[in-house]
Write a protein that holds these residues in place. Structure first.
Motif, PDB file in Angstrom:
ATOM      1  N   VAL A 159       0.839  -1.203   0.000  1.00  0.00           N
ATOM      2  CA  VAL A 159       0.000   0.000   0.000  1.00  0.00           C
ATOM      3  C   VAL A 159       0.872   1.251   0.000  1.00  0.00           C
ATOM      4  CG1 VAL A 159      -1.619   1.353   1.396  1.00  0.00           C
ATOM      5  CG2 VAL A 159      -2.034  -1.072   1.017  1.00  0.00           C
ATOM      6  N   LEU A 160       1.916   1.233   0.850  1.00  0.00           N
ATOM      7  CA  LEU A 160       2.838   2.388   0.876  1.00  0.00           C
ATOM      8  C   LEU A 160       3.488   2.594  -0.486  1.00  0.00           C
ATOM      9  CD1 LEU A 160       4.725   2.167   4.288  1.00  0.00           C
ATOM     10  CD2 LEU A 160       3.417   4.099   3.414  1.00  0.00           C
ATOM     11  N   ASN A 161       3.774   1.485  -1.134  1.00  0.00           N
ATOM     12  CA  ASN A 161       4.380   1.503  -2.451  1.00  0.00           C
ATOM     13  C   ASN A 161       3.434   2.081  -3.503  1.00  0.00           C
ATOM     14  OD1 ASN A 161       6.876   0.842  -3.409  1.00  0.00           O
ATOM     15  ND2 ASN A 161       6.212  -1.123  -4.276  1.00  0.00           N
ATOM     16  N   ASP A 162       2.137   1.757  -3.379  1.00  0.00           N
ATOM     17  CA  ASP A 162       1.144   2.156  -4.383  1.00  0.00           C
ATOM     18  C   ASP A 162       0.723   3.614  -4.239  1.00  0.00           C
ATOM     19  OD1 ASP A 162       1.213  -0.373  -5.314  1.00  0.00           O
ATOM     20  OD2 ASP A 162      -0.693  -1.011  -4.437  1.00  0.00           O
ATOM     21  N   LEU A 163       0.760   4.128  -3.019  1.00  0.00           N
ATOM     22  CA  LEU A 163       0.287   5.498  -2.815  1.00  0.00           C
ATOM     23  C   LEU A 163       1.252   6.479  -3.471  1.00  0.00           C
ATOM     24  CD1 LEU A 163      -0.851   5.799   0.903  1.00  0.00           C
ATOM     25  CD2 LEU A 163      -2.258   6.068  -1.125  1.00  0.00           C
ATOM     26  N   GLU A 164       0.702   7.583  -3.920  1.00  0.00           N
ATOM     27  CA  GLU A 164       1.507   8.671  -4.485  1.00  0.00           C
ATOM     28  C   GLU A 164       2.416   9.239  -3.390  1.00  0.00           C
ATOM     29  OE1 GLU A 164       3.181  10.931  -6.727  1.00  0.00           O
ATOM     30  OE2 GLU A 164       1.409  10.209  -7.811  1.00  0.00           O
ATOM     31  N   THR A 165       3.735   9.063  -3.523  1.00  0.00           N
ATOM     32  CA  THR A 165       4.632   9.517  -2.445  1.00  0.00           C
ATOM     33  C   THR A 165       5.229  10.891  -2.692  1.00  0.00           C
ATOM     34  OG1 THR A 165       6.394   8.317  -3.504  1.00  0.00           O
ATOM     35  CG2 THR A 165       5.456   7.301  -1.553  1.00  0.00           C
ATOM     36  N   ALA A 166       4.814  11.575  -3.757  1.00  0.00           N
ATOM     37  CA  ALA A 166       5.410  12.893  -4.018  1.00  0.00           C
ATOM     38  C   ALA A 166       5.207  13.815  -2.821  1.00  0.00           C
ATOM     39  CB  ALA A 166       4.769  13.495  -5.256  1.00  0.00           C
ATOM     40  N   LEU A 167       6.144  14.728  -2.626  1.00  0.00           N
ATOM     41  CA  LEU A 167       5.983  15.767  -1.605  1.00  0.00           C
ATOM     42  C   LEU A 167       5.309  16.964  -2.275  1.00  0.00           C
ATOM     43  CD1 LEU A 167       9.414  15.490   0.228  1.00  0.00           C
ATOM     44  CD2 LEU A 167       7.159  15.256   1.295  1.00  0.00           C
ATOM     45  N   VAL A 168       4.131  17.339  -1.761  1.00  0.00           N
ATOM     46  CA  VAL A 168       3.356  18.424  -2.367  1.00  0.00           C
ATOM     47  C   VAL A 168       3.051  19.483  -1.318  1.00  0.00           C
ATOM     48  CG1 VAL A 168       2.290  16.883  -4.078  1.00  0.00           C
ATOM     49  CG2 VAL A 168       1.148  17.272  -1.868  1.00  0.00           C
ATOM     50  N   GLU A 169       2.550  20.622  -1.784  1.00  0.00           N
ATOM     51  CA  GLU A 169       2.172  21.677  -0.841  1.00  0.00           C
ATOM     52  C   GLU A 169       1.053  21.188   0.067  1.00  0.00           C
ATOM     53  OE1 GLU A 169       1.287  25.465  -2.664  1.00  0.00           O
ATOM     54  OE2 GLU A 169       3.213  25.468  -3.719  1.00  0.00           O
ATOM     55  N   ALA A 170       1.083  21.632   1.313  1.00  0.00           N
ATOM     56  CA  ALA A 170      -0.004  21.297   2.232  1.00  0.00           C
ATOM     57  C   ALA A 170      -1.236  22.104   1.826  1.00  0.00           C
ATOM     58  CB  ALA A 170       0.406  21.618   3.658  1.00  0.00           C
ATOM     59  N   ASN A 171      -2.411  21.521   2.059  1.00  0.00           N
ATOM     60  CA  ASN A 171      -3.662  22.160   1.640  1.00  0.00           C
ATOM     61  C   ASN A 171      -3.994  23.325   2.586  1.00  0.00           C
ATOM     62  OD1 ASN A 171      -6.391  22.800   1.204  1.00  0.00           O
ATOM     63  ND2 ASN A 171      -6.803  20.752   0.388  1.00  0.00           N
ATOM     64  N   ALA A 172      -3.851  24.545   2.053  1.00  0.00           N
ATOM     65  CA  ALA A 172      -3.982  25.739   2.900  1.00  0.00           C
ATOM     66  C   ALA A 172      -5.412  25.979   3.373  1.00  0.00           C
ATOM     67  CB  ALA A 172      -3.448  26.963   2.167  1.00  0.00           C
ATOM     68  N   THR A 173      -6.385  25.278   2.777  1.00  0.00           N
ATOM     69  CA  THR A 173      -7.757  25.382   3.289  1.00  0.00           C
ATOM     70  C   THR A 173      -7.816  24.835   4.718  1.00  0.00           C
ATOM     71  OG1 THR A 173      -8.551  24.984   1.055  1.00  0.00           O
ATOM     72  CG2 THR A 173     -10.146  24.706   2.843  1.00  0.00           C
ATOM     73  N   PHE A 174      -7.110  23.735   4.937  1.00  0.00           N
ATOM     74  CA  PHE A 174      -7.128  23.106   6.262  1.00  0.00           C
ATOM     75  C   PHE A 174      -5.955  23.562   7.137  1.00  0.00           C
ATOM     76  CE2 PHE A 174      -9.202  19.959   3.402  1.00  0.00           C
ATOM     77  CZ  PHE A 174     -10.474  20.046   3.946  1.00  0.00           C
ATOM     78  N   PHE A 175      -4.876  24.022   6.484  1.00  0.00           N
ATOM     79  CA  PHE A 175      -3.661  24.389   7.228  1.00  0.00           C
ATOM     80  C   PHE A 175      -3.202  25.775   6.763  1.00  0.00           C
ATOM     81  CE2 PHE A 175      -3.224  19.855   5.634  1.00  0.00           C
ATOM     82  CZ  PHE A 175      -3.799  19.243   6.734  1.00  0.00           C
TER      83      PHE A 175
END
Ligand SMILES: *[C@@H]1O[C@H](CO)[C@@H](O)[C@H](O)[C@H]1NC(C)=O
Ligand SMILES: *[C@@H]1O[C@H](CO)[C@@H](O)[C@H](O)[C@H]1NC(C)=O
Ligand SMILES: *[C@@H]1O[C@H](CO)[C@@H](O)[C@H](O)[C@H]1NC(C)=O
Ligand SMILES: *[C@@H]1O[C@H](CO)[C@@H](O)[C@H](O)[C@H]1NC(C)=O
Ligand SMILES: *[C@@H]1O[C@H](CO)[C@@H](O)[C@H](O)[C@H]1NC(C)=O
Length: 315
Positions: free
Chosen positions: A119-135
């Motif tokens: 599952v860890l392998n399948d998930l998108e592991t890219a580092l992206v911006e945090a969602n500023a709506t929630f944070f």
């Protein structure tokens, strides 16, 4: 038996460590003097969160009226405010009022030990911006988070925030506790940061088990700054999941790891230590690639607590 995903990961580690020096974590404890955590300390902070994380694996039907058998009974009376999830792309979750502690609990289901590496392998592991709506405070910063974990969080964030806000009003609860095991822990970290941003006046605790890394150094610092001493994540012996995604992909854990070094035959943790700083080399970050046990991911944690659907007698 070596799982295919694990051997692939180990291959990746060995390739990278021979072709380039594995960078040291940027912050780590020198000359660490770790503290032993007593049974009393474990019981007062970590035991109930672990029990709630166990309940999160049980079916919504049995959790909704608090009739999931032993996992529910171990916690005493609870008023369940919300359950949901499909056990797939939306892992099960619950929001409940724990009458024993007068807290609103948010818990997310994690991943079975025999599936976690794939599952860890399948998930998108890219580092992206945090969602500023929630944070909101992450806007225009260098904070980057695990894309797949954040997407999973976004699928339930609105309804969980609403349930917690109305639950605080209707029950008079005095704090929020977020918890989860494995990928459920990763999602619960995002929940915790959301509450620290959007409900800053409500006392918050966040306790995770078998937690993978969920973002970069700046995200780890943000967790330290916003949840600080009220954040902890428990790592069990040679579980490889807290070592993933790896440091060389720029992922980093926050502070306050608690490491279980030894478990007796009855499943009791007999040596539990607090680790120092982020990525303490005397804890999980310092483990050798030969010290890997996927079985340790499921437990036992503390009083023989194990995680997975098999722990739910009524499904
Ligand atoms: C780990 O702990 C031992 C003793 O507890 C100490 O001698 C050693 O320096 C520590 N290692 C690191 C990397 O902190
Ligand atoms: C923690 O307990 C171990 C024995 O399990 C002992 O060797 C060590 O000195 C203790 N550390 C501290 C800081 O008390
Ligand atoms: C809880 O709900 C389930 C399924 O909806 C039902 O079978 C069970 O009788 C209920 N238990 C209690 C104690 O109400
Ligand atoms: C943040 O999450 C919300 C809810 O899932 C989504 O609608 C929005 O597009 C996300 N924002 C960004 C910048 O990804
Ligand atoms: C940390 O947890 C304690 C105990 O639940 C609570 O009293 C305190 O308000 C919390 N701190 C924050 C910043 O949420």
């Amino acid at each position: 038996m070596i799982f295919p995903a694990l051997s692939a990961l180990l291959y990746l580690f060995s390739r990278l460590s021979t072709s380039q020096a594995l960078p040291l974590p940027k912050v780590y404890a020198r000359a660490a003097v770790r503290q032993n955590l007593s049974q009393t300390q474990v019981a007062s902070t970590l035991l109930r969160p672990a029990l709630f994380s166990r309940v999160a694996y049980c079916s919504s039907e049995t959790v909704a009226n608090w009739s999931c058998g032993a996992p529910c009974d171990a916690l005493g009376p609870n008023q369940v405010l919300l359950t949901g999830g499909d056990g797939g792309s939306i892992p099960r979750f619950l929001v409940t009022h724990d009458k024993t502690t007068n807290a609103i609990i948010v818990a997310h289901q994690g991943t079975e030990k025999d599936k976690v590496l794939s599952v860890l392998n399948d998930l998108e592991t890219a580092l992206v911006e945090a969602n500023a709506t929630f944070f909101p405070a992450t806007a225009d910063t260098d904070i980057r988070v695990h894309s797949g974990f954040q997407s999973t969080f976004e699928r339930t964030a609105d309804q969980i925030l609403q349930a917690v806000q109305s639950g605080l009003k209707s029950t008079g609860a005095t704090k929020i506790i977020v918890t989860g095991h494995s990928l459920g822990g990763a999602v619960a970290v995002f929940d915790g940061i959301m509450f620290s941003q959007l409900l800053p006046d409500v006392p918050l605790e966040a306790h995770m088990f078998g937690l993978p890394r969920s973002g970069n150094q700046e995200w780890a610092d943000f967790i330290d700054k916003n949840i600080g001493d009220n954040f902890s994540f428990v790592t069990n012996q040679n579980d490889p999941v807290p070592r993933l995604p790896p440091l060389f992909l720029d992922f980093q854990h926050a502070s306050h790891e608690i490491h279980i070094d030894d478990v007796n035959a009855a499943g009791q943790a007999v040596k539990v230590q607090t680790c120092l700083g982020q990525e303490d080399l005397n804890c999980t970050a310092g483990k050798s690639l030969l010290d890997v046990s996927v079985n340790n991911h499921a437990g036992p944690y503390f009083n023989d607590i194990k995680f997975g659907k098999s722990q739910c007698p009524l499904g």
